[in-house]
Design an enzyme around this catalytic site. Sequence first.
Site, PDB file in Angstrom:
ATOM      1  N   ASP A  10       0.839  -1.200   0.000  1.00  0.00           N
ATOM      2  CA  ASP A  10       0.000   0.000   0.000  1.00  0.00           C
ATOM      3  C   ASP A  10       0.874   1.251   0.000  1.00  0.00           C
ATOM      4  O   ASP A  10       0.966   1.965   1.009  1.00  0.00           O
ATOM      5  CB  ASP A  10      -0.963  -0.029   1.200  1.00  0.00           C
ATOM      6  CG  ASP A  10      -1.983  -1.149   1.077  1.00  0.00           C
ATOM      7  OD1 ASP A  10      -2.408  -1.440  -0.065  1.00  0.00           O
ATOM      8  OD2 ASP A  10      -2.349  -1.743   2.104  1.00  0.00           O
ATOM      9  N   LYS A  32       0.459  -7.786  -3.066  1.00  0.00           N
ATOM     10  CA  LYS A  32      -0.845  -7.264  -3.484  1.00  0.00           C
ATOM     11  C   LYS A  32      -0.654  -5.819  -3.939  1.00  0.00           C
ATOM     12  O   LYS A  32      -0.087  -5.002  -3.206  1.00  0.00           O
ATOM     13  CB  LYS A  32      -1.840  -7.310  -2.326  1.00  0.00           C
ATOM     14  CG  LYS A  32      -3.200  -6.702  -2.686  1.00  0.00           C
ATOM     15  CD  LYS A  32      -4.238  -6.979  -1.612  1.00  0.00           C
ATOM     16  CE  LYS A  32      -4.332  -5.920  -0.549  1.00  0.00           C
ATOM     17  NZ  LYS A  32      -4.968  -4.667  -0.971  1.00  0.00           N
ATOM     18  N   ASP A  59      -5.547  -6.041  -6.858  1.00  0.00           N
ATOM     19  CA  ASP A  59      -6.773  -5.849  -6.058  1.00  0.00           C
ATOM     20  C   ASP A  59      -7.510  -4.605  -6.567  1.00  0.00           C
ATOM     21  O   ASP A  59      -7.435  -3.539  -5.967  1.00  0.00           O
ATOM     22  CB  ASP A  59      -6.322  -5.694  -4.596  1.00  0.00           C
ATOM     23  CG  ASP A  59      -7.451  -5.438  -3.634  1.00  0.00           C
ATOM     24  OD1 ASP A  59      -8.619  -5.704  -3.980  1.00  0.00           O
ATOM     25  OD2 ASP A  59      -7.165  -4.981  -2.505  1.00  0.00           O
ATOM     26  N   LYS A  61     -10.931  -4.789  -7.630  1.00  0.00           N
ATOM     27  CA  LYS A  61     -12.356  -4.916  -7.268  1.00  0.00           C
ATOM     28  C   LYS A  61     -13.312  -4.425  -8.357  1.00  0.00           C
ATOM     29  O   LYS A  61     -14.076  -3.473  -8.175  1.00  0.00           O
ATOM     30  CB  LYS A  61     -12.652  -4.159  -5.975  1.00  0.00           C
ATOM     31  CG  LYS A  61     -11.835  -4.607  -4.771  1.00  0.00           C
ATOM     32  CD  LYS A  61     -12.310  -3.917  -3.501  1.00  0.00           C
ATOM     33  CE  LYS A  61     -11.546  -4.338  -2.271  1.00  0.00           C
ATOM     34  NZ  LYS A  61     -10.168  -3.878  -2.195  1.00  0.00           N
ATOM     35  N   LEU A  62     -13.283  -5.096  -9.498  1.00  0.00           N
ATOM     36  CA  LEU A  62     -14.131  -4.652 -10.614  1.00  0.00           C
ATOM     37  C   LEU A  62     -15.625  -4.849 -10.318  1.00  0.00           C
ATOM     38  O   LEU A  62     -16.017  -5.816  -9.654  1.00  0.00           O
ATOM     39  CB  LEU A  62     -13.760  -5.412 -11.894  1.00  0.00           C
ATOM     40  CG  LEU A  62     -12.571  -4.837 -12.683  1.00  0.00           C
ATOM     41  CD1 LEU A  62     -11.269  -4.987 -11.926  1.00  0.00           C
ATOM     42  CD2 LEU A  62     -12.461  -5.479 -14.054  1.00  0.00           C
ATOM     43  N   ASP A  64     -19.024  -3.748 -12.818  1.00  0.00           N
ATOM     44  CA  ASP A  64     -19.608  -2.983 -13.939  1.00  0.00           C
ATOM     45  C   ASP A  64     -20.502  -3.943 -14.721  1.00  0.00           C
ATOM     46  O   ASP A  64     -20.722  -5.080 -14.281  1.00  0.00           O
ATOM     47  CB  ASP A  64     -18.477  -2.401 -14.807  1.00  0.00           C
ATOM     48  CG  ASP A  64     -18.900  -1.115 -15.518  1.00  0.00           C
ATOM     49  OD1 ASP A  64     -20.034  -1.072 -16.037  1.00  0.00           O
ATOM     50  OD2 ASP A  64     -18.109  -0.168 -15.566  1.00  0.00           O
ATOM     51  N   PRO A  66     -21.517  -6.795 -17.381  1.00  0.00           N
ATOM     52  CA  PRO A  66     -20.704  -7.968 -17.738  1.00  0.00           C
ATOM     53  C   PRO A  66     -19.744  -7.740 -18.906  1.00  0.00           C
ATOM     54  O   PRO A  66     -18.577  -8.136 -18.838  1.00  0.00           O
ATOM     55  CB  PRO A  66     -21.767  -9.029 -18.069  1.00  0.00           C
ATOM     56  CG  PRO A  66     -22.932  -8.660 -17.207  1.00  0.00           C
ATOM     57  CD  PRO A  66     -22.944  -7.148 -17.190  1.00  0.00           C
ATOM     58  N   ASN A  67     -20.192  -7.076 -19.962  1.00  0.00           N
ATOM     59  CA  ASN A  67     -19.324  -6.899 -21.132  1.00  0.00           C
ATOM     60  C   ASN A  67     -18.076  -6.081 -20.795  1.00  0.00           C
ATOM     61  O   ASN A  67     -16.967  -6.404 -21.226  1.00  0.00           O
ATOM     62  CB  ASN A  67     -20.125  -6.222 -22.251  1.00  0.00           C
ATOM     63  CG  ASN A  67     -19.333  -6.145 -23.533  1.00  0.00           C
ATOM     64  OD1 ASN A  67     -18.839  -7.152 -24.028  1.00  0.00           O
ATOM     65  ND2 ASN A  67     -19.180  -4.928 -24.060  1.00  0.00           N
ATOM     66  N   THR A  68     -18.244  -5.035 -20.008  1.00  0.00           N
ATOM     67  CA  THR A  68     -17.107  -4.183 -19.631  1.00  0.00           C
ATOM     68  C   THR A  68     -16.139  -4.948 -18.736  1.00  0.00           C
ATOM     69  O   THR A  68     -14.912  -4.855 -18.895  1.00  0.00           O
ATOM     70  CB  THR A  68     -17.633  -2.915 -18.912  1.00  0.00           C
ATOM     71  OG1 THR A  68     -18.520  -2.251 -19.801  1.00  0.00           O
ATOM     72  CG2 THR A  68     -16.510  -1.993 -18.516  1.00  0.00           C
ATOM     73  N   THR A 119     -15.761  -5.053   4.605  1.00  0.00           N
ATOM     74  CA  THR A 119     -15.814  -5.079   6.079  1.00  0.00           C
ATOM     75  C   THR A 119     -16.149  -3.697   6.646  1.00  0.00           C
ATOM     76  O   THR A 119     -16.460  -3.561   7.818  1.00  0.00           O
ATOM     77  CB  THR A 119     -14.492  -5.590   6.681  1.00  0.00           C
ATOM     78  OG1 THR A 119     -13.414  -4.959   5.999  1.00  0.00           O
ATOM     79  CG2 THR A 119     -14.375  -7.087   6.543  1.00  0.00           C
ATOM     80  N   ARG A 181      -2.715  -9.729  12.430  1.00  0.00           N
ATOM     81  CA  ARG A 181      -1.764  -9.017  13.288  1.00  0.00           C
ATOM     82  C   ARG A 181      -0.980 -10.018  14.128  1.00  0.00           C
ATOM     83  O   ARG A 181      -1.523 -11.058  14.509  1.00  0.00           O
ATOM     84  CB  ARG A 181      -2.504  -8.051  14.239  1.00  0.00           C
ATOM     85  CG  ARG A 181      -3.173  -6.874  13.539  1.00  0.00           C
ATOM     86  CD  ARG A 181      -2.135  -5.953  12.914  1.00  0.00           C
ATOM     87  NE  ARG A 181      -2.722  -4.805  12.226  1.00  0.00           N
ATOM     88  CZ  ARG A 181      -2.968  -4.751  10.916  1.00  0.00           C
ATOM     89  NH1 ARG A 181      -2.725  -5.798  10.147  1.00  0.00           N
ATOM     90  NH2 ARG A 181      -3.438  -3.657  10.379  1.00  0.00           N
ATOM     91  N   GLY A 210      -0.355  -6.182   5.563  1.00  0.00           N
ATOM     92  CA  GLY A 210       0.229  -4.900   5.154  1.00  0.00           C
ATOM     93  C   GLY A 210       1.158  -4.354   6.210  1.00  0.00           C
ATOM     94  O   GLY A 210       2.315  -4.770   6.319  1.00  0.00           O
ATOM     95  N   ARG A 211       0.618  -3.454   7.027  1.00  0.00           N
ATOM     96  CA  ARG A 211       1.467  -2.719   7.969  1.00  0.00           C
ATOM     97  C   ARG A 211       2.321  -3.546   8.927  1.00  0.00           C
ATOM     98  O   ARG A 211       3.440  -3.127   9.234  1.00  0.00           O
ATOM     99  CB  ARG A 211       0.611  -1.691   8.726  1.00  0.00           C
ATOM    100  CG  ARG A 211       0.193  -0.541   7.808  1.00  0.00           C
ATOM    101  CD  ARG A 211      -0.996   0.199   8.315  1.00  0.00           C
ATOM    102  NE  ARG A 211      -2.198  -0.627   8.254  1.00  0.00           N
ATOM    103  CZ  ARG A 211      -3.392  -0.240   8.662  1.00  0.00           C
ATOM    104  NH1 ARG A 211      -3.550   0.977   9.166  1.00  0.00           N
ATOM    105  NH2 ARG A 211      -4.435  -1.041   8.561  1.00  0.00           N
TER     106      ARG A 211
HETATM  107  O1  C5P Z   1      -2.028  -2.894   6.809  1.00  0.00           O
HETATM  108  P1  C5P Z   1      -3.026  -4.005   6.875  1.00  0.00           P
HETATM  109  O2  C5P Z   1      -2.434  -5.357   7.249  1.00  0.00           O
HETATM  110  O3  C5P Z   1      -4.246  -3.648   7.706  1.00  0.00           O
HETATM  111  O4  C5P Z   1      -3.501  -4.151   5.355  1.00  0.00           O
HETATM  112  C1  C5P Z   1      -4.513  -5.019   4.960  1.00  0.00           C
HETATM  113  C2  C5P Z   1      -4.741  -4.909   3.481  1.00  0.00           C
HETATM  114  O5  C5P Z   1      -5.898  -5.668   3.164  1.00  0.00           O
HETATM  115  C3  C5P Z   1      -5.017  -3.487   2.971  1.00  0.00           C
HETATM  116  O6  C5P Z   1      -4.513  -3.410   1.633  1.00  0.00           O
HETATM  117  C4  C5P Z   1      -6.519  -3.391   2.994  1.00  0.00           C
HETATM  118  O7  C5P Z   1      -7.022  -2.486   2.041  1.00  0.00           O
HETATM  119  C5  C5P Z   1      -6.926  -4.818   2.620  1.00  0.00           C
HETATM  120  N1  C5P Z   1      -8.257  -5.219   3.066  1.00  0.00           N
HETATM  121  C6  C5P Z   1      -8.661  -5.188   4.390  1.00  0.00           C
HETATM  122  N2  C5P Z   1      -9.926  -5.582   4.741  1.00  0.00           N
HETATM  123  C7  C5P Z   1     -10.771  -5.995   3.808  1.00  0.00           C
HETATM  124  C8  C5P Z   1     -10.399  -6.029   2.468  1.00  0.00           C
HETATM  125  C9  C5P Z   1      -9.118  -5.631   2.128  1.00  0.00           C
HETATM  126  O8  C5P Z   1      -7.875  -4.830   5.258  1.00  0.00           O
HETATM  127  N3  C5P Z   1     -11.969  -6.414   4.169  1.00  0.00           N
END
Ligand code: C5P
Length: 232
Positions: A10, A32, A59, A61-62, A64, A66-68, A119, A181, A210-211
């Site tokens: 990210d 990702k 990632d 997340k399309l 629209d 179906p054709n597009t 979420t 985490r 991510g973080r």
């Molecule tokens: O930094 P962190 O571990 O929270 O990052 C989680 C990644 O997963 C981010 O790219 C976030 O946009 C993505 N994500 C999420 N919850 C979701 C869908 C995607 O945290 N329900």
Amino acid sequence: MGKDVIVACDFDSAEKTFAFLDLFTGKKPFVKIGMELYYAEGPDIVREIKKRGHKIFLDLKLHDIPNTVKKSMAVLSRLDVDMCNLHAAGTIPMMQAAIEGLTREDGSRPMLIAVTQLTSTDQETMQRDLLISEPIDEVVMHYAANAKTAGLDGVVCSPLEAAKVHERCGADFMTVTPGVRFADGDKGDQKRVMTPEEAKKIGSDYIVVGRPITAAQDPVAAYERCIREFVG
Ligand code: C5P
């Protein structure tokens, strides 16, 4: 199906992304690429990261007609990504069109997974803004079942939903779970979290982290810890 850790890159520029990826001199993580980085740098960032030997979950997340979606998925398939996604809310015909677009001439295609309800949407906003009155857990499971009917490979879901998704859609239907985490780590803005070990026990197929990795003092050590705890 190989269990793996997907690192959420990210970042808002190629420079920051490569400074991060350059730290990994051993195993190249599955990464990702989300909307932020893709919209900042375009398809070249995908080609470049692929060239460096990483698997890629794009990632975007399309959602629209179906054709597009079909035509857009054909473009993403040519970018040689390993996994991409769409909103199950686009309905079964849209998801089927996506599979058609993704499938290459030789029959191969990237994995395709669906977002069920984000979420960030809770029961109250779903009822008020979307006029969906069923319990949110049932809506999530129904969308997952639709994705399976359309021929998708799995869903993005909370690790807390992974076991239920497998129960409803089968063990082969993939669960890709963010919200991970370390037991001794900072939760940040994630509310419902699990450790990599718990996610493994509950049956997640891929965790998206991510973080806990990107903001760690030693990102490579944090990544290796994730792999140890999740893959073993
Ligand atoms: O930094 P962190 O571990 O929270 O990052 C989680 C990644 O997963 C981010 O790219 C976030 O946009 C993505 N994500 C999420 N919850 C979701 C869908 C995607 O945290 N329900």
